[in-house]
Design an enzyme around this catalytic site. Sequence first.
Site, PDB file in Angstrom:
ATOM      1  N   ASP A  57      -5.820 -15.933  -8.718  1.00 48.38           N
ATOM      2  CA  ASP A  57      -6.035 -16.360 -10.099  1.00 48.38           C
ATOM      3  C   ASP A  57      -6.711 -17.715 -10.147  1.00 48.38           C
ATOM      4  O   ASP A  57      -6.415 -18.599  -9.338  1.00 48.38           O
ATOM      5  CB  ASP A  57      -4.704 -16.430 -10.847  1.00 48.38           C
ATOM      6  CG  ASP A  57      -4.053 -15.067 -10.958  1.00 48.38           C
ATOM      7  OD1 ASP A  57      -4.775 -14.111 -11.278  1.00 48.38           O
ATOM      8  OD2 ASP A  57      -2.844 -14.963 -10.713  1.00 48.38           O
ATOM      9  N   ARG A 111      -2.234 -26.190  -5.754  1.00 41.90           N
ATOM     10  CA  ARG A 111      -3.301 -26.359  -6.740  1.00 41.90           C
ATOM     11  C   ARG A 111      -3.891 -27.761  -6.573  1.00 41.90           C
ATOM     12  O   ARG A 111      -3.449 -28.716  -7.219  1.00 41.90           O
ATOM     13  CB  ARG A 111      -2.761 -26.160  -8.160  1.00 41.90           C
ATOM     14  CG  ARG A 111      -2.211 -24.753  -8.395  1.00 41.90           C
ATOM     15  CD  ARG A 111      -1.624 -24.588  -9.789  1.00 41.90           C
ATOM     16  NE  ARG A 111      -1.055 -23.254  -9.965  1.00 41.90           N
ATOM     17  CZ  ARG A 111      -0.348 -22.884 -11.048  1.00 41.90           C
ATOM     18  NH1 ARG A 111      -0.120 -23.758 -12.024  1.00 41.90           N
ATOM     19  NH2 ARG A 111       0.126 -21.657 -11.137  1.00 41.90           N
ATOM     20  N   GLN A 126       7.372 -21.131  -8.464  1.00 42.30           N
ATOM     21  CA  GLN A 126       7.797 -20.494  -9.701  1.00 42.30           C
ATOM     22  C   GLN A 126       8.337 -19.095  -9.452  1.00 42.30           C
ATOM     23  O   GLN A 126       8.048 -18.469  -8.436  1.00 42.30           O
ATOM     24  CB  GLN A 126       6.661 -20.460 -10.726  1.00 42.30           C
ATOM     25  CG  GLN A 126       5.459 -19.634 -10.353  1.00 42.30           C
ATOM     26  CD  GLN A 126       4.339 -19.771 -11.388  1.00 42.30           C
ATOM     27  OE1 GLN A 126       4.165 -20.790 -12.030  1.00 42.30           O
ATOM     28  NE2 GLN A 126       3.570 -18.712 -11.563  1.00 42.30           N
ATOM     29  N   ASP A 246       3.203 -19.613 -24.295  1.00 41.10           N
ATOM     30  CA  ASP A 246       3.939 -20.532 -23.426  1.00 41.10           C
ATOM     31  C   ASP A 246       5.320 -20.818 -24.007  1.00 41.10           C
ATOM     32  O   ASP A 246       5.457 -21.024 -25.219  1.00 41.10           O
ATOM     33  CB  ASP A 246       3.210 -21.878 -23.305  1.00 41.10           C
ATOM     34  CG  ASP A 246       1.922 -21.788 -22.510  1.00 41.10           C
ATOM     35  OD1 ASP A 246       1.749 -20.790 -21.777  1.00 41.10           O
ATOM     36  OD2 ASP A 246       1.088 -22.704 -22.621  1.00 41.10           O
ATOM     37  N   GLU A 259       6.542 -27.748 -20.693  1.00 45.43           N
ATOM     38  CA  GLU A 259       6.269 -26.317 -20.503  1.00 45.43           C
ATOM     39  C   GLU A 259       7.109 -25.747 -19.367  1.00 45.43           C
ATOM     40  O   GLU A 259       7.095 -26.263 -18.253  1.00 45.43           O
ATOM     41  CB  GLU A 259       4.787 -26.091 -20.211  1.00 45.43           C
ATOM     42  CG  GLU A 259       4.425 -24.614 -20.051  1.00 45.43           C
ATOM     43  CD  GLU A 259       2.984 -24.394 -19.645  1.00 45.43           C
ATOM     44  OE1 GLU A 259       2.739 -23.509 -18.810  1.00 45.43           O
ATOM     45  OE2 GLU A 259       2.101 -25.128 -20.151  1.00 45.43           O
ATOM     46  N   SER A 262       4.507 -19.812 -18.610  1.00 43.95           N
ATOM     47  CA  SER A 262       3.315 -19.205 -19.180  1.00 43.95           C
ATOM     48  C   SER A 262       3.430 -17.708 -18.939  1.00 43.95           C
ATOM     49  O   SER A 262       3.718 -17.275 -17.815  1.00 43.95           O
ATOM     50  CB  SER A 262       2.053 -19.764 -18.508  1.00 43.95           C
ATOM     51  OG  SER A 262       0.909 -19.065 -18.932  1.00 43.95           O
TER      52      SER A 262
END
Length: 345
Positions: A57, A111, A126, A246, A259, A262
Site C-alpha cells: 500500500d 514508513r 497495528q 477514521d 487517530e 483508519s
Amino acid sequence: MAPEITQIEIPATSDILKTEQAICFIKDRFSKRLAHNLDLVKVSAPIAVPDGTGINDDLNGIEKPVSFEMKGIKGKRISIVQSLAKWKRLRLKEFDIEPGKGILTDMRAIRPDEDLSPIHSIYVDQWDWEKHILPEQRVLNYLKTTVELIYEVLKATEKDLSDIYPDLIPVLPDKIHFIHSEELLRQFPGLDARQREAKIAQRYGAIFIIGIGSNLSNGEPHDGRAPDYDDWSTLNEDGYIGLNGDIIVWYPVLQTAFEISSMGIRVSKEALERQLEIRGCSDRKKLLFHRLLFNNELPLSVGGGIGQSRVCMFFLKKTHIGEVQSGVWPDTILKQSKQNGIRLL
C-alpha cells in the site's frame, strides 16, 4: 501542527518494566476482544512483499516504502510493507473465508517518509483486520455497526486496564459520534482539517469521521487515501460520498485529536475503476491485485488497521509514542525527552 512534548504527572505505570507489562496486557486483551467482536481468526503476516504486484500500500499515494534486493531472487525488488490492506483481501480469497468472518494480523511496518512527532514514528505496529462481506453490506449502516463493535473493544479494554491500574482512570465516552467530513467542513469552514478534527474530538470525546479521500466542497480532501483499497467515492445512504473513515478520540494528556484507526468498506471493481481514474493511476490496472479485483476473483470486504502503540499510548496516558515502542529517534528528540523526564524505550 503536531503536539509538543510536555512534562506531566505520570501514573504509577511509568516504571519501565510495569509499562512493558501493561503494554503486553493491553495488546493481549484488545486483540482477543477484537477477534471475538468481529469474528476474526488470527493469522501470520509478512514483513515484506514483492514489488510490481500492487499488493503493498502507498497510503496517501506518495509515501515510498523501504525496498531492497533479495539474495536468490534476481531482478526483483522486495519492499517492507506499509500496511496490509490489499494483502489481507488476497488472504480472504486464499483461505476461502466465508461471508461474516475474517482475519486478524499483527502488522509491523516501516514508513520512512513519516514526519516524526510525539505521536508519529517510522515504526508502525497495528492490528490489521479484514472481513468478507456480502454485496448488500456495502453500505454506510454496516460500516457504522462495525465501528461501534470496535469501539466496544476500546471501552472494555480501557475498563479492564483501570481495574488493574486504578490510577488510569477511563476517559472514553459511552458512545462514539459519527460525522461526515463534509458536515465537519460546514461546521468549521474557517479551520483546516486537523483543526476541525480537534474541535469535534474535544466536543464528543470519540468520533468517526466518514469520507476520507474524496474532494470536499472546498476542493480538497479531508485527508489523503490511496485509490485502491478504501471506497471513498461511492454515494452513501446519508447523501454524502464515501464508505470509509477514521476513528479519532480526544487525548487530554496532549490536548489533541488522536487517530486510533483508519478503516472502511473496500473498493468494488466499479469504485476501483472510478478512483484510479480520479487519481490518474489507471496504469495500475495491469498489476496482479487489480487484475484479480477487476476479474471478480476477490471477495468484497471491510477492513482496517488499529494502531497498537497508539492504543497503548492512549490507555497508559503517555506523552510520547516512544514510551510504548522501541524506535529510532534523532538526538534532538532524545535530548528534549530526557530534559522533560520522558523515558523512551
